[in-house]
Design an enzyme around this catalytic site. Structure first.
Site, mmCIF file in Angstrom:
data_model
loop_
_atom_site.group_PDB
_atom_site.id
_atom_site.type_symbol
_atom_site.label_atom_id
_atom_site.label_comp_id
_atom_site.label_asym_id
_atom_site.label_seq_id
_atom_site.Cartn_x
_atom_site.Cartn_y
_atom_site.Cartn_z
ATOM 1 C CG ASP A 237 -1.923 1.166 1.249
ATOM 2 O OD1 ASP A 237 -3.194 0.051 0.634
ATOM 3 O OD2 ASP A 237 -2.167 1.519 0.958
ATOM 4 C CG ASP B 34 2.668 6.018 -6.394
ATOM 5 O OD1 ASP B 34 1.614 5.859 -6.143
ATOM 6 O OD2 ASP B 34 2.490 6.866 -5.716
ATOM 7 C CB VAL B 35 -0.323 0.986 -7.902
ATOM 8 C CG1 VAL B 35 -0.528 -0.255 -7.177
ATOM 9 C CG2 VAL B 35 -1.997 1.910 -7.863
ATOM 10 C CE1 TYR C 228 -13.341 3.563 -8.692
ATOM 11 C CE2 TYR C 228 -15.257 3.741 -9.527
ATOM 12 C CZ TYR C 228 -14.582 2.934 -8.576
ATOM 13 O OH TYR C 228 -14.148 2.394 -7.621
ATOM 14 C CE LYS D 243 -11.886 0.687 -10.266
ATOM 15 N NZ LYS D 243 -11.101 -0.120 -9.740
HETATM 16 P P1 NAD Z 1 -10.064 2.324 -0.109
HETATM 17 O O1 NAD Z 1 -10.556 3.637 -0.587
HETATM 18 O O2 NAD Z 1 -10.735 2.108 1.336
HETATM 19 O O3 NAD Z 1 -8.780 1.235 -0.199
HETATM 20 C C1 NAD Z 1 -7.999 1.939 -1.322
HETATM 21 C C2 NAD Z 1 -6.648 1.352 -0.787
HETATM 22 O O4 NAD Z 1 -5.631 0.997 -2.057
HETATM 23 C C3 NAD Z 1 -6.299 1.838 0.659
HETATM 24 O O5 NAD Z 1 -5.211 1.115 1.636
HETATM 25 C C4 NAD Z 1 -5.044 2.912 -0.415
HETATM 26 O O6 NAD Z 1 -3.738 3.217 1.004
HETATM 27 C C5 NAD Z 1 -4.986 1.966 -1.517
HETATM 28 N N1 NAD Z 1 -4.014 2.990 -2.298
HETATM 29 C C6 NAD Z 1 -4.366 4.295 -2.665
HETATM 30 N N2 NAD Z 1 -4.203 4.618 -3.980
HETATM 31 C C7 NAD Z 1 -2.256 3.816 -3.781
HETATM 32 C C8 NAD Z 1 -1.503 4.140 -4.870
HETATM 33 N N3 NAD Z 1 -1.295 4.669 -5.102
HETATM 34 N N4 NAD Z 1 -1.032 2.943 -4.324
HETATM 35 C C9 NAD Z 1 -0.787 2.315 -3.410
HETATM 36 N N5 NAD Z 1 -2.218 1.845 -2.427
HETATM 37 C C10 NAD Z 1 -2.821 3.328 -2.764
HETATM 38 O O7 NAD Z 1 -11.419 1.309 -1.253
HETATM 39 P P2 NAD Z 1 -12.552 -0.145 -1.132
HETATM 40 O O8 NAD Z 1 -13.213 0.583 -0.944
HETATM 41 O O9 NAD Z 1 -11.243 -0.631 -0.032
HETATM 42 O O10 NAD Z 1 -11.742 -0.198 -2.494
HETATM 43 C C11 NAD Z 1 -10.798 -1.590 -3.298
HETATM 44 C C12 NAD Z 1 -10.617 -1.016 -4.552
HETATM 45 O O11 NAD Z 1 -12.199 -1.838 -4.868
HETATM 46 C C13 NAD Z 1 -10.483 -0.236 -5.710
HETATM 47 O O12 NAD Z 1 -9.918 -0.370 -6.656
HETATM 48 C C14 NAD Z 1 -12.069 0.590 -5.500
HETATM 49 O O13 NAD Z 1 -12.174 1.164 -6.581
HETATM 50 C C15 NAD Z 1 -12.992 -1.158 -5.711
HETATM 51 N N6 NAD Z 1 -14.071 -0.707 -5.903
HETATM 52 C C16 NAD Z 1 -15.144 -0.093 -4.506
HETATM 53 C C17 NAD Z 1 -16.425 -0.061 -4.075
HETATM 54 C C18 NAD Z 1 -16.243 0.271 -2.785
HETATM 55 O O14 NAD Z 1 -17.713 -0.179 -3.057
HETATM 56 N N7 NAD Z 1 -15.960 0.573 -1.763
HETATM 57 C C19 NAD Z 1 -17.244 -0.293 -5.843
HETATM 58 C C20 NAD Z 1 -16.562 -0.995 -6.341
HETATM 59 C C21 NAD Z 1 -14.885 -1.068 -7.189
#
Ligand code: NAD
Length: 247
Positions: free
Chosen positions: A39, A62-63, A155, A159
């Site tokens: 992360d 940092d992805v 976004y 996706k």
């Molecule tokens: P979240 O924001 O709670 O967690 C995201 C994590 O990614 C965090 O730990 C953050 O520090 C990390 N991150 C952010 N930028 C980064 C970077 N540049 N390099 C490395 N790490 C990084 O989000 P979540 O809800 O747990 O989402 C996880 C995945 O699921 C994401 O890809 C999100 O787009 C996808 N998603 C989530 C939802 C939802 O409703 N929560 C819906 C559809 C898709």
């Protein structure tokens, strides 16, 4: 006791410090996997790796930076010995509209959600090809189908790109026995959705099954797709949205 479904497997989960990524790390570890949790939040990832258990480790990434993607995959392979499962989970959403989205918003959402998924995968491909085994899971979203109007223009576009990338990689890697699938969550209760836009909150009220999903629900699907139970499944984008989108 039933056999654990990822016994002895090695996994790397990006964005694993919290939310869906963390739930995946916990579930994979409970099923016998050794987990590299990566992360950008270095304190958070350290804490999560400690709490996930002794077989896990914390890595900084940092992805949005392709070099960092390649470095973290190399570090995971060295530390774990192999890499069986890569989960491209790191994601970023800032609610914007087509009227106010800035270039910074555009670049950040594209870089983290789409570019990061590609370059982490690219770094893992030769290893998985040479071992003729492995699985990659990408986090797409319902926004790929709806256009992400309740989220942000880049976004939804990012996706949709993740879904297309999943099909591309699945075709390229199938001859080597490597499976590539995506999960497409609807609205899951995490930090990402706790401060929803008005439209997002309205959408959540219309979920046919009655509530937002939990990160653990997504982790259950990830476990299935990563395990041998899904050994004949590749190139699939699997919806998990409480019926918000049915097709
Ligand atoms: P979240 O924001 O709670 O967690 C995201 C994590 O990614 C965090 O730990 C953050 O520090 C990390 N991150 C952010 N930028 C980064 C970077 N540049 N390099 C490395 N790490 C990084 O989000 P979540 O809800 O747990 O989402 C996880 C995945 O699921 C994401 O890809 C999100 O787009 C996808 N998603 C989530 C939802 C939802 O409703 N929560 C819906 C559809 C898709």
């Amino acid at each position: 006791m039933a056999a654990r479904r990822l016994e002895g497997r090695t996994t790397l989960v990006t964005g694993g410090a919290r939310g869906i990524g963390r739930a995946i790390c916990e579930r994979f570890a409970a099923e016998g996997a050794r987990v590299a949790v990566a992360d950008i939040d270095e304190a958070g990832v350290q804490r999560t790796a400690e709490e996930v258990g002794p077989g896990s480790m914390a890595l900084a990434v940092d992805v949005a930076d392709s070099k960092s993607c390649h470095r973290v995959v190399r570090q995971a392979i060295v530390a774990l010995g192999t890499l069986d499962v890569l989960v491209n989970n790191a994601g970023y959403l800032r609610h914007t509209t087509a009227f106010d989205c800035t270039e910074d918003d555009w670049d950040r959402m594209m870089d983290i959600n789409l570019k990061g998924s590609f370059f982490c995968s690219q770094a893992a491909l030769p290893h998985m090809r040479d071992r003729r085994r492995g699985a990659i899971l990408n986090l797409s979203s319902l926004a790929a189908k709806t256009g992400g109007v309740a989220a942000a223009p880049p976004y939804g576009a990012a996706k949709a790109g993740v879904s297309a990338l999943t099909l591309h990689l699945a075709r390229v890697m199938a001859p080597y026995g490597v499976r590539v699938n995506a999960l497409a969550p609807g609205i899951i209760d995490t930090d990402m959705t706790r401060k929803p836009s008005g439209e997002h909150a309205e959408l959540a009220r219309r979920i046919p099954l009655g509530s937002r999903g939990r990160a653990e629900d997504v982790a259950s699907l990830a476990l299935f797709l990563a395990s041998d139970e899904a050994s004949h499944i590749t190139g699939e984008i699997v919806d998990i949205n409480g019926g918000l989108w049915m097709d």
